[in-house]
Write a protein that holds these residues in place. Structure first.
Motif, PDB file in Angstrom:
ATOM      1  N   SER A  70      62.770  27.567  57.638  1.00  0.00           N
ATOM      2  CA  SER A  70      63.364  27.809  56.325  1.00  0.00           C
ATOM      3  C   SER A  70      63.855  26.514  55.694  1.00  0.00           C
ATOM      4  O   SER A  70      63.763  26.330  54.480  1.00  0.00           O
ATOM      5  CB  SER A  70      64.532  28.796  56.440  1.00  0.00           C
ATOM      6  OG  SER A  70      64.056  30.053  56.839  1.00  0.00           O
ATOM      7  N   ILE A  71      64.375  25.614  56.514  1.00  0.00           N
ATOM      8  CA  ILE A  71      64.830  24.327  55.985  1.00  0.00           C
ATOM      9  C   ILE A  71      63.640  23.536  55.446  1.00  0.00           C
ATOM     10  O   ILE A  71      63.697  22.970  54.349  1.00  0.00           O
ATOM     11  CB  ILE A  71      65.586  23.529  57.067  1.00  0.00           C
ATOM     12  CG1 ILE A  71      66.914  24.215  57.373  1.00  0.00           C
ATOM     13  CG2 ILE A  71      65.805  22.087  56.632  1.00  0.00           C
ATOM     14  CD1 ILE A  71      67.634  23.660  58.578  1.00  0.00           C
ATOM     15  N   LEU A  72      62.546  23.505  56.192  1.00  0.00           N
ATOM     16  CA  LEU A  72      61.352  22.793  55.729  1.00  0.00           C
ATOM     17  C   LEU A  72      60.767  23.458  54.478  1.00  0.00           C
ATOM     18  O   LEU A  72      60.322  22.778  53.555  1.00  0.00           O
ATOM     19  CB  LEU A  72      60.307  22.720  56.842  1.00  0.00           C
ATOM     20  CG  LEU A  72      60.688  21.873  58.057  1.00  0.00           C
ATOM     21  CD1 LEU A  72      59.608  21.953  59.121  1.00  0.00           C
ATOM     22  CD2 LEU A  72      60.960  20.437  57.669  1.00  0.00           C
ATOM     23  N   ASP A  73      60.783  24.792  54.452  1.00  0.00           N
ATOM     24  CA  ASP A  73      60.343  25.504  53.248  1.00  0.00           C
ATOM     25  C   ASP A  73      61.216  25.137  52.062  1.00  0.00           C
ATOM     26  O   ASP A  73      60.728  24.938  50.951  1.00  0.00           O
ATOM     27  CB  ASP A  73      60.387  27.015  53.463  1.00  0.00           C
ATOM     28  CG  ASP A  73      59.151  27.553  54.143  1.00  0.00           C
ATOM     29  OD1 ASP A  73      58.111  26.869  54.122  1.00  0.00           O
ATOM     30  OD2 ASP A  73      59.221  28.669  54.685  1.00  0.00           O
ATOM     31  N   GLY A  74      62.518  25.058  52.282  1.00  0.00           N
ATOM     32  CA  GLY A  74      63.440  24.693  51.220  1.00  0.00           C
ATOM     33  C   GLY A  74      63.167  23.303  50.675  1.00  0.00           C
ATOM     34  O   GLY A  74      63.236  23.074  49.459  1.00  0.00           O
ATOM     35  N   ILE A  75      62.849  22.367  51.552  1.00  0.00           N
ATOM     36  CA  ILE A  75      62.508  21.007  51.111  1.00  0.00           C
ATOM     37  C   ILE A  75      61.247  21.039  50.250  1.00  0.00           C
ATOM     38  O   ILE A  75      61.186  20.403  49.189  1.00  0.00           O
ATOM     39  CB  ILE A  75      62.342  20.069  52.320  1.00  0.00           C
ATOM     40  CG1 ILE A  75      63.692  19.860  53.012  1.00  0.00           C
ATOM     41  CG2 ILE A  75      61.733  18.739  51.904  1.00  0.00           C
ATOM     42  CD1 ILE A  75      63.602  19.159  54.355  1.00  0.00           C
ATOM     43  N   CYS A  76      60.241  21.789  50.696  1.00  0.00           N
ATOM     44  CA  CYS A  76      58.992  21.893  49.928  1.00  0.00           C
ATOM     45  C   CYS A  76      59.237  22.530  48.558  1.00  0.00           C
ATOM     46  O   CYS A  76      58.716  22.063  47.548  1.00  0.00           O
ATOM     47  CB  CYS A  76      57.957  22.707  50.708  1.00  0.00           C
ATOM     48  SG  CYS A  76      57.294  21.885  52.160  1.00  0.00           S
ATOM     49  N   ILE A  77      60.027  23.594  48.531  1.00  0.00           N
ATOM     50  CA  ILE A  77      60.308  24.289  47.263  1.00  0.00           C
ATOM     51  C   ILE A  77      61.090  23.395  46.320  1.00  0.00           C
ATOM     52  O   ILE A  77      60.804  23.331  45.123  1.00  0.00           O
ATOM     53  CB  ILE A  77      61.055  25.609  47.538  1.00  0.00           C
ATOM     54  CG1 ILE A  77      60.117  26.596  48.225  1.00  0.00           C
ATOM     55  CG2 ILE A  77      61.609  26.199  46.250  1.00  0.00           C
ATOM     56  CD1 ILE A  77      60.817  27.807  48.796  1.00  0.00           C
ATOM     57  N   PHE A  78      62.062  22.675  46.852  1.00  0.00           N
ATOM     58  CA  PHE A  78      62.850  21.764  46.016  1.00  0.00           C
ATOM     59  C   PHE A  78      61.962  20.684  45.410  1.00  0.00           C
ATOM     60  O   PHE A  78      62.000  20.435  44.189  1.00  0.00           O
ATOM     61  CB  PHE A  78      63.976  21.139  46.840  1.00  0.00           C
ATOM     62  CG  PHE A  78      64.820  20.180  46.070  1.00  0.00           C
ATOM     63  CD1 PHE A  78      65.710  20.642  45.108  1.00  0.00           C
ATOM     64  CD2 PHE A  78      64.734  18.821  46.294  1.00  0.00           C
ATOM     65  CE1 PHE A  78      66.491  19.763  44.391  1.00  0.00           C
ATOM     66  CE2 PHE A  78      65.511  17.934  45.582  1.00  0.00           C
ATOM     67  CZ  PHE A  78      66.396  18.402  44.622  1.00  0.00           C
ATOM     68  N   ALA A  79      61.128  20.058  46.237  1.00  0.00           N
ATOM     69  CA  ALA A  79      60.233  19.008  45.738  1.00  0.00           C
ATOM     70  C   ALA A  79      59.232  19.588  44.743  1.00  0.00           C
ATOM     71  O   ALA A  79      58.960  18.986  43.695  1.00  0.00           O
ATOM     72  CB  ALA A  79      59.504  18.341  46.900  1.00  0.00           C
TER      73      ALA A  79
END
Length: 130
Positions: A70-79
């Protein structure tokens, strides 16, 4: 550092070229409207997907699990959200790929592999000052 500097020159030049080409094909006002639409759509999609990932991370934390995915997904979504809100069609395409749930795992796996390599080599994360 040189690569970053080259990217700051080449990427905006490509974005401007793409804007002119699209403008030639569909017209100036339509291009402007398309840019606005993609910005608002990017903000909406990033918010929607971000809320889903946030809820998933909370579920994992309440179950006693580390929400790494979820943290990695969050980074991708933010970028991806930032890219979609920036003016330009090339950044919009990359941003959509980062935000869209079917293509996000590709970027998440690449980010995970990069982080693992960095940590395995004893690398540190540096934040550069200009």
């Amino acid at each position: 550092m040189r690569i970053l500097m080259i990217l700051f020159i080449v990427v905006p030049a490509l974005e401007i070229w793409a804007l002119f080409e699209v403008g030639k094909l569909i017209g100036g006002w339509q291009t402007f409207a398309l840019l606005l639409l993609s910005g608002f759509a990017g903000a909406y999609l990033a918010k929607r997907e971000g809320l889903k990932v946030w809820a998933n991370a909370q579920r994992q934390l309440s179950a006693g699990q580390m929400p790494a995915q979820s943290i990695l997904d969050g980074i991708c979504i933010f970028a991806g959200g930032l890219m979609m809100m920036a003016p330009g069609f090339l950044s919009d395409v990359l941003g959509l790929l980062l935000v869209f749930p079917l293509t996000r795992p590709i970027f998440r796996q690449a980010l995970n592999a990069w982080l693992r390599r960095k940590l395995a080599n004893g690398g540190t994360f540096r934040f550069y000052r200009w």
